[in-house]
Design an enzyme around this catalytic site. Structure first.
Site, PDB file in Angstrom:
ATOM      1  N   LYS B 116     -31.678 -22.208  -9.624  1.00 11.01           N
ATOM      2  CA  LYS B 116     -30.914 -23.425  -9.335  1.00 11.01           C
ATOM      3  C   LYS B 116     -29.753 -23.588 -10.315  1.00 11.01           C
ATOM      4  CE  LYS B 116     -33.993 -24.178  -6.299  1.00 11.01           C
ATOM      5  NZ  LYS B 116     -35.249 -24.703  -5.809  1.00 11.01           N
ATOM      6  N   GLU B 209     -32.964 -32.827 -12.482  1.00  9.28           N
ATOM      7  CA  GLU B 209     -31.746 -33.430 -11.945  1.00  9.28           C
ATOM      8  C   GLU B 209     -31.972 -34.896 -11.652  1.00  9.28           C
ATOM      9  OE1 GLU B 209     -31.032 -31.052  -8.428  1.00  9.28           O
ATOM     10  OE2 GLU B 209     -32.331 -32.314  -7.213  1.00  9.28           O
ATOM     11  N   HIS B 244     -42.471 -35.296  -1.311  1.00 11.45           N
ATOM     12  CA  HIS B 244     -41.254 -34.476  -1.338  1.00 11.45           C
ATOM     13  C   HIS B 244     -41.290 -33.327  -0.359  1.00 11.45           C
ATOM     14  CE1 HIS B 244     -40.245 -36.877  -4.704  1.00 11.45           C
ATOM     15  NE2 HIS B 244     -41.412 -36.574  -5.237  1.00 11.45           N
ATOM     16  N   ARG B 301     -33.732 -18.376   3.457  1.00  8.70           N
ATOM     17  CA  ARG B 301     -34.786 -17.950   4.376  1.00  8.70           C
ATOM     18  C   ARG B 301     -34.658 -18.749   5.662  1.00  8.70           C
ATOM     19  NH1 ARG B 301     -37.737 -22.912   3.556  1.00  8.70           N
ATOM     20  NH2 ARG B 301     -37.593 -23.446   1.385  1.00  8.70           N
TER      21      ARG B 301
END
Lengths: 170, 560
Positions: B116, B209, B244, B301
């Site tokens: 990331k 984040e 999530h 993907r």
């Protein structure tokens, strides 16, 4: 015949007159005229006052789950429940034993025998379907037994940790 | 074109790939672990190879075993599905080294985007807006050993401002994620997210984040070939999440204006080009309440929710994945993509929505799949199958396609009501309530939707009364509380005009004449009938029952 049922934990009664595949059922406010066909072991086609209803049924932990149009109803026969009172006591105990809420794998044991634990202290971490769940101490006490180890597969009924309760201070 | 493809995955996604392989005349090879000997993907493939014990790291994550299976069956390419090795650059590289085609982007692209931190930098450099967050990563590297330097961490996080999200760098599927509201929680959150990530992905690194409490999750499907042709196949709205993890997705997203849609689509293509992306991928954005969008990540993907894009665009994404991997150039241009209608997906997991969506593994005692025009069920189970505890609890993905959003919702409610799975807990009833709820109907979907409107949800028993009251109060103007529309009630009240789509809804619901309390009565009748009928079955032989019981004889009210 009078049925005393518990539907989703709410008491209900129904008076049913049964002849062959025909039922006349009186509930609290209503009288229904119903016929039924057993389609398969888990599928009943009801015709209630002229309307078709597909009901799906299976036996599940001391009762039956009935599914109609995606809604599920857990129904118990309270007359039969008497017999299960001992099981119920077992259920009461559930709240004070340390066990996994689902079939799972133990990934970490955070305590050892002889440890003093506080209420709410993390004891064991289990993982099922890639999700971790922490099991906490239900009360304060001394760990007197650990009945599992890392990597064990455990079931909801398994008691994983024994905790000896301390005398309540006066 | 390939003659044989090995699918390095299991369950519904392996079956999804097998479908397209068969349509293309390509032979398929399934792989399986101990508990999956009788899994549906094994039953569906042309060949199946045992690759190891149930523990994912020894089977579906076992690169050696999978490469060996491919060699042994002379497969020329490997489709990784989603999860497991799909975003593992080492696996992609290994395939290449062994002369096998990895159906997905290059190892380098996976590596850059899977990290990331690097992907953030690529996007920053190419002018794609990114989330406020840390530019470095942290975490623990070996199983339980936690070694986090918290002093630096807390300072840095303070700068972004709480709440923050701790997220596995190799993440996906909602695993390895924690929300942290204050500095005293940060260390434990990093450790536990890291541990979960290590177990799920074999990589324990996490990053941090900014967490937006009220945001929408909108992603764009990408297709890119080896020759620099890159297109997007429009968006998917994936805001409805629990833990999530997305549970309901739809396309198109109500919130996007055509202008914003174009802008985000162009940003998605730019993001893919900047990272030299090829094959199918998904660019994820977060849209805040002021319609600012931020790049989250590229999923390198096939997505779980890819079917809704297939429904509206008419494009078989797996077919394009295979063609691109085989070196063909993309035959579709951006101007060829014209999405039609509205599609919704509901993920049906083996889980208990009454108990915080805890997994509910077990044996499928009985099941009946929904069918009808515009209904697709990508299903990985069958009656008699034992859903293992070892893997993701997804059972199937129920997808519908209709002309409008309202029609798609009605179609989904119908499909859910027709879907019967006995033996494990499923969120089917929960989903019906969500789809019928006013905030969902009006498109007010944010990532906190479940928490805001459905926390503490119980099966309709406790919803009935409150549902009805709320549905009543909904008729009063200026009411801003979330209301739950009890479908039974609404259908029964055909005079009311409080719901736009009501007329449409009442058309297909023969059960409508029952109120919620009458439905309980009907359930009790079913219970009694089962008790009586069950006793009858015991005393009579099966053939006897069969002879005497005929729906034509017993029921007088069939109207066909």
């Amino acid at each position: 015949m009078e049925y005393n049922l518990i539907v989703n934990q709410e008491k209900k009664s129904a008076d049913a007159t049964i002849s062959d595949h025909h039922l006349k059922v009186k509930t609290g406010d209503n009288i229904y005229d119903a016929s039924f066909v057993i389609i398969s072991e888990h599928h009943i086609l009801l015709n209630v006052d002229g309307r078709n209803v597909n009901a799906f049924i299976f036996s599940d932990q001391g009762g039956k789950t009935v599914i109609i149009k995606g809604r599920s109803y857990f129904i118990q026969d309270s007359d039969l429940l008497e017999q299960n009172l001992s099981e119920k006591k077992g259920f009461m105990k559930q709240s004070i034993i340390v066990s996994s809420p689902m079939p799972a794998v133990v990934i970490s044991v955070l305590i050892k025998i002889g440890d003093r634990v506080e209420k709410g202290q993390p004891l064991i971490i289990v993982s099922a379907m890639k999700m971790e769940t922490t099991l906490f101490a239900p009360f304060e006490g001394i760990v007197s037994g650990i009945n599992t180890k890392e990597g064990d597969k455990v079931m909801p009924a398994d008691i994983l940790v024994d905790i000896e309760k301390e005398e309540e201070p006066q | 074109m390939f003659e044989k493809i090995l699918i390095a995955n299991r369950s519904e996604i392996a079956i999804r790939v097998i479908h397209t392989c068969r349509e293309m005349g390509i032979k398929s090879v399934a792989v399986y672990s101990d508990v999956d000997k009788k899994a549906l993907h094994v039953l569906s493939a042309d060949e199946a190879v045992y690759i190891g014990p149930s523990e994912p790291s020894l089977s579906y994550l076992n690169i050696e075993a999978i490469i060996k299976a491919a060699k042994q069956t002379r497969a020329q390419a490997i489709h990784p599905g989603y999860g497991f090795l799909s975003e593992n650059y080492k696996f992609a590289q290994r395939c290449k080294d062994e002369g096998l085609v990895f159906i997905g982007p290059s190892a380098e692209a996976i590596r850059n985007l899977g990290d990331k931190i690097t992907s953030r930098k690529i996007m920053l450099d190419s002018g794609v807006p990114v989330m406020p967050g840390l530019n470095g990563m942290t975490g623990c590297t070996s199983d339980m050993a936690v070694s986090v330097d918290t002093s630096d961490l807390t300072d840095a996080v303070e700068e972004i401002g709480y709440p923050v999200l701790v997220k596995a760098t190799a993440g996906g599927g909602g695993k390895g994620i924690r929300i942290v509201n204050s500095s005293d929680e940060i260390k434990e959150a990093v450790a536990s997210a890291s541990r979960e990530a290590l177990k799920a992905f074999g990589n324990g690194n996490v990053y941090i984040e900014k967490f937006f409490t009220r945001a929408r999750h909108i992603e764009f499907q990408i297709l890119a070939d080896k020759y620099g042709n890159t297109i997007h196949l429009f968006e998917r709205e994936c805001s409805i999440q629990r833990r999530h993890q997305k549970i309901i997705e739809e396309t198109p997203a109500l919130i996007l204006t055509s202008e914003l849609r174009q802008e985000m689509g162009a940003a998605a293509v730019r993001a893919a080009k900047a990272s030299h992306y090829e094959n199918a991928g998904t660019v994820e954005f977060l849209l805040d309440d002021k319609n600012n969008f931020y790049f989250l990540e590229i999923n390198t993907r096939l997505q779980v929710e890819h079917p809704i894009t297939e429904m509206t665009t008419g494009v078989d994404l797996v077919r394009h994945q295979i063609e691109i991997a085989a070196g063909q150039s993309l035959r579709l241009r951006q101007e060829d993509i014209h999405p039609r209608g509205h599609a919704i997906e509901c993920r049906i997991y083996a889980e208990d929505p009454e108990k915080d969506f805890l997994p509910s593994p077990g044996k499928i005692i009985f099941m009946k799949e929904p069918s009808g025009p515009g209904i697709r069920n990508d299903c990985g189970i069958y009656q008699g199958f034992e859903v293992p505890v070892d893997y993701d609890p997804i059972l199937s993905k129920l997808v519908v396609h209709a002309q409008t959003r309202d029609q798609a919702i009605s179609k989904m409610v119908k499909a859910l009501e027709d879907y019967v799975v006995l033996g494990v807990k499923t969120p089917i009833e929960f989903m019906v309530n969500v789809l019928n709820s006013r905030p969902f109907r009006s498109g007010e979907v944010f990532t906190d939707f479940i928490k805001a409107h459905f926390s503490g949800w119980k099966s309709n028993r406790e919803f009935n009364s409150s549902e009805r009251e709320l549905a009543d109060s909904a008729r009063e103007p200026g009411d801003s509380e979330p209301e739950f529309i009890d479908s039974a009630r609404e259908f029964s009240n055909s005079e009311s005009e409080s719901i736009d789509s009501e007329r449409e809804l009442s058309n297909f619901e023969p059960l409508s004449i029952y109120s919620a309390s009458e439905l309980i009565d009907v359930a009790m009748i079913a219970f009694i009938a089962d008790a009586v009928g069950g006793a009858k079955n015991n005393s009579n032989s099966f053939s006897d029952t069969k002879k005497t019981v005929s729906p034509w004889g017993t029921l007088g009210n069939w109207q066909l």
